[in-house]
Design an enzyme around this catalytic site. Structure first.
Site, short mmCIF file in Angstrom:
data_model
loop_
_atom_site.label_atom_id
_atom_site.label_comp_id
_atom_site.label_asym_id
_atom_site.label_seq_id
_atom_site.Cartn_x
_atom_site.Cartn_y
_atom_site.Cartn_z
N CYS A 114 42.22 31.94 41.17
CA CYS A 114 40.99 31.41 41.76
C CYS A 114 40.55 30.10 41.11
O CYS A 114 39.85 29.30 41.71
CB CYS A 114 39.87 32.44 41.66
SG CYS A 114 40.34 33.98 42.44
N HIS A 259 33.73 28.83 43.84
CA HIS A 259 34.85 29.59 44.39
C HIS A 259 34.26 30.77 45.16
O HIS A 259 33.35 31.45 44.67
CB HIS A 259 35.75 30.08 43.26
CG HIS A 259 36.62 31.21 43.67
ND1 HIS A 259 37.48 31.13 44.74
CD2 HIS A 259 36.76 32.48 43.17
CE1 HIS A 259 38.11 32.29 44.88
NE2 HIS A 259 37.68 33.12 43.95
N ASN A 289 37.84 35.76 50.53
CA ASN A 289 38.22 35.07 49.29
C ASN A 289 39.65 34.55 49.46
O ASN A 289 40.59 35.34 49.54
CB ASN A 289 38.13 36.08 48.14
CG ASN A 289 38.56 35.52 46.80
OD1 ASN A 289 39.23 34.50 46.72
ND2 ASN A 289 38.19 36.21 45.74
O1 UT7 Z 1 38.24 35.87 43.16
C1 UT7 Z 1 37.80 36.22 41.89
C2 UT7 Z 1 38.00 37.60 41.59
N1 UT7 Z 1 37.35 38.59 42.39
C3 UT7 Z 1 36.04 38.87 42.25
O2 UT7 Z 1 35.27 38.15 41.66
C4 UT7 Z 1 35.60 40.19 42.80
C5 UT7 Z 1 34.64 40.84 41.86
N2 UT7 Z 1 34.32 42.22 42.23
C6 UT7 Z 1 33.68 42.55 43.35
O3 UT7 Z 1 33.36 41.69 44.15
C7 UT7 Z 1 33.29 43.99 43.56
O4 UT7 Z 1 33.64 44.73 42.43
C8 UT7 Z 1 33.94 44.63 44.82
C9 UT7 Z 1 33.35 44.04 46.07
C10 UT7 Z 1 35.44 44.43 44.80
C11 UT7 Z 1 33.68 46.13 44.84
O5 UT7 Z 1 32.30 46.39 44.79
P1 UT7 Z 1 31.72 47.47 43.77
O6 UT7 Z 1 30.29 47.56 44.02
O7 UT7 Z 1 32.19 47.07 42.40
O8 UT7 Z 1 32.41 48.79 44.28
P2 UT7 Z 1 33.26 49.85 43.46
O9 UT7 Z 1 34.67 49.37 43.30
O10 UT7 Z 1 32.51 50.27 42.23
O11 UT7 Z 1 33.27 51.04 44.47
C12 UT7 Z 1 32.04 51.69 44.86
C13 UT7 Z 1 32.39 52.74 45.91
C14 UT7 Z 1 33.54 53.66 45.52
O12 UT7 Z 1 33.27 54.92 46.05
P3 UT7 Z 1 32.66 56.09 45.12
O13 UT7 Z 1 33.61 56.25 43.99
O14 UT7 Z 1 31.31 55.56 44.66
O15 UT7 Z 1 32.57 57.26 46.03
C15 UT7 Z 1 34.71 53.07 46.24
O16 UT7 Z 1 35.72 54.02 46.49
O17 UT7 Z 1 32.81 52.08 47.13
C16 UT7 Z 1 34.09 52.59 47.51
N3 UT7 Z 1 34.83 51.52 48.16
C17 UT7 Z 1 34.77 51.27 49.48
N4 UT7 Z 1 34.09 51.87 50.47
C18 UT7 Z 1 34.24 51.35 51.72
C19 UT7 Z 1 35.66 50.60 47.58
N5 UT7 Z 1 36.14 49.76 48.52
C20 UT7 Z 1 35.60 50.16 49.70
C21 UT7 Z 1 35.70 49.66 51.02
N6 UT7 Z 1 35.00 50.28 51.98
N7 UT7 Z 1 36.45 48.60 51.34
#
Ligand code: UT7
Length: 332
Positions: A114, A259, A289
């Site tokens: 990135c 970014h 992204n």
């Molecule tokens: O380009 C530079 C690098 N990338 C970034 O900067 C990305 C940085 N990170 C993020 O943007 C966030 O961490 C994400 C958007 C990727 C994820 O959001 P989060 O709030 O950190 O979600 P999480 O991974 O903690 O997951 C929360 C819940 C989980 O369910 P449980 O365990 O709470 O039941 C996941 O299984 O959301 C679930 N989940 C989804 N649900 C529906 C994860 N992905 C999805 C999805 N749709 N696509």
């Protein structure tokens, strides 16, 4: 004093629009979750029969050249940022060089994810300042869609990433253009966001030719929470570093082009810096992204919409895999 200036900027995105609703038909996700956590509504995915990283980059490059009033033959060097080159090797720089019919000129590949575009811009800036080249093509282009795990297991990354390309032309000027660039990395966090294969780190017993060629392991692994936590800190640090290096304050920023990692990250930075909506450009809603391509695509769109004007102070900032993070302050 010799400076480098952006003389032209362009971008290209594939035609196929992938909506959140479409993704919810192939994996366990939904528009509400994706919109709330990331701000993304749709992204572009390539058509594998006609799109390549190099030919998308060529389209972006031609737009940048045309806007600069130049032609392919003016380009003296290529710096190409991508983590998804068409081949494992050679890199995309040579493929773009071939697409543009520029046999013989140097082509350098940058693999800083990135932050790759800002790293590439910084390198090109040094070459222009030292007088080594007069016209450098700097590109960020990615095809992420072919490496996404679109099963439920991969939903935390598959919904985020998209495909596209952006390019700028850098030329010398006696007036400041690129004011400063700031590059950082911390490899202790390499495995927080990475693709393990194809890599050279397998134990010997596994290193059979057929396994080396097997790219089934070529899937993105991301520890999203960790990446998010580090991103918000490093984005702020590196923007403040750029401002301090130029004796400027946040009020001097006419447009911040972060970014496009996650709309929530951009909004966090905007709030922390107390920037108005018109001081921050976001298009992640439409493209997701696109890693190294996200900043030049966003800059190109902002410029075309009249949001970047002569003499404006533009701040670029990025964070991502590595971890790497970087910023650039530009007088347009
Ligand atoms: O380009 C530079 C690098 N990338 C970034 O900067 C990305 C940085 N990170 C993020 O943007 C966030 O961490 C994400 C958007 C990727 C994820 O959001 P989060 O709030 O950190 O979600 P999480 O991974 O903690 O997951 C929360 C819940 C989980 O369910 P449980 O365990 O709470 O039941 C996941 O299984 O959301 C679930 N989940 C989804 N649900 C529906 C994860 N992905 C999805 C999805 N749709 N696509």
């Amino acid at each position: 004093m010799r400076y480098s200036k952006i003389a032209g900027i362009g971008h290209h995105v594939p035609e196929t629009i992938i909506t959140n609703d479409y993704l919810s038909t192939i994996m366990d996700t939904n528009d509400a979750w994706i919109t709330e956590r990331t701000g993304i509504k749709e992204r572009r995915w390539i058509n594998p029969d006609k799109d390549t990283v190099a030919n998308m980059a060529a389209k972006a490059s031609r737009m940048a050249l045309q806007r600069a009033g130049l032609t392919e033959k003016d380009v003296e060097f290529i710096v190409f940022a991508t983590i998804t080159s068409d081949y494992y090797f050679p890199g995309s720089g040579v493929l773009l060089q071939r697409e543009l019919g520029l046999e013989g000129i140097g082509a350098l590949d940058i693999k800083n994810a990135c932050s790759g575009f800002i790293y590439a811009l910084s390198i090109a800036d040094q070459f222009i300042k030292t007088g080594m080249y007069k016209t450098i093509l700097v590109v960020g282009a990615e095809i992420q869609s072919s490496a996404l795990d679109v099963s439920d297991r991969g939903r935390n990354t598959a919904v985020i990433f998209g495909d596209g390309a952006g390019a700028v032309i850098l030329r010398p000027s006696d007036q400041p253009g690129i004011l400063s660039t700031h590059l950082h990395a911390d490899g202790r966090f390499a495995e927080e966001l990475y693709v393990k294969d194809p890599g050279g780190s397998r134990p010997n017993k596994e290193r059979q030719p057929e396994q080396f060629l097997d790219t089934s392991g070529f899937k993105v692994h991301m520890n999203g929470n960790q990446v998010f936590k580090h991103a918000v800190v490093r984005f702020m640090e590196v923007i403040n570093e750029a401002l301090a290096a130029n004796n400027m304050a946040k009020e001097n920023i006419d447009l911040l082009v972060p970014h496009q990692a996650n709309l929530r990250i951009s909004q966090y930075i905007q709030e922390k810096l107390s920037l108005r909506d018109d001081q921050v450009y976001n298009n992640i809603m439409r493209y997701g992204n696109t890693t190294a391509a996200s900043i030049p695509i966003a800059m190109s769109e902002a410029w075309a919409e009249g949001k970047i004007k002569e003499n404006d102070v533009i701040c670029l900032a990025a964070f991502g895999s590595g971890f790497t993070w970087a910023s650039a302050l530009i007088r347009w």
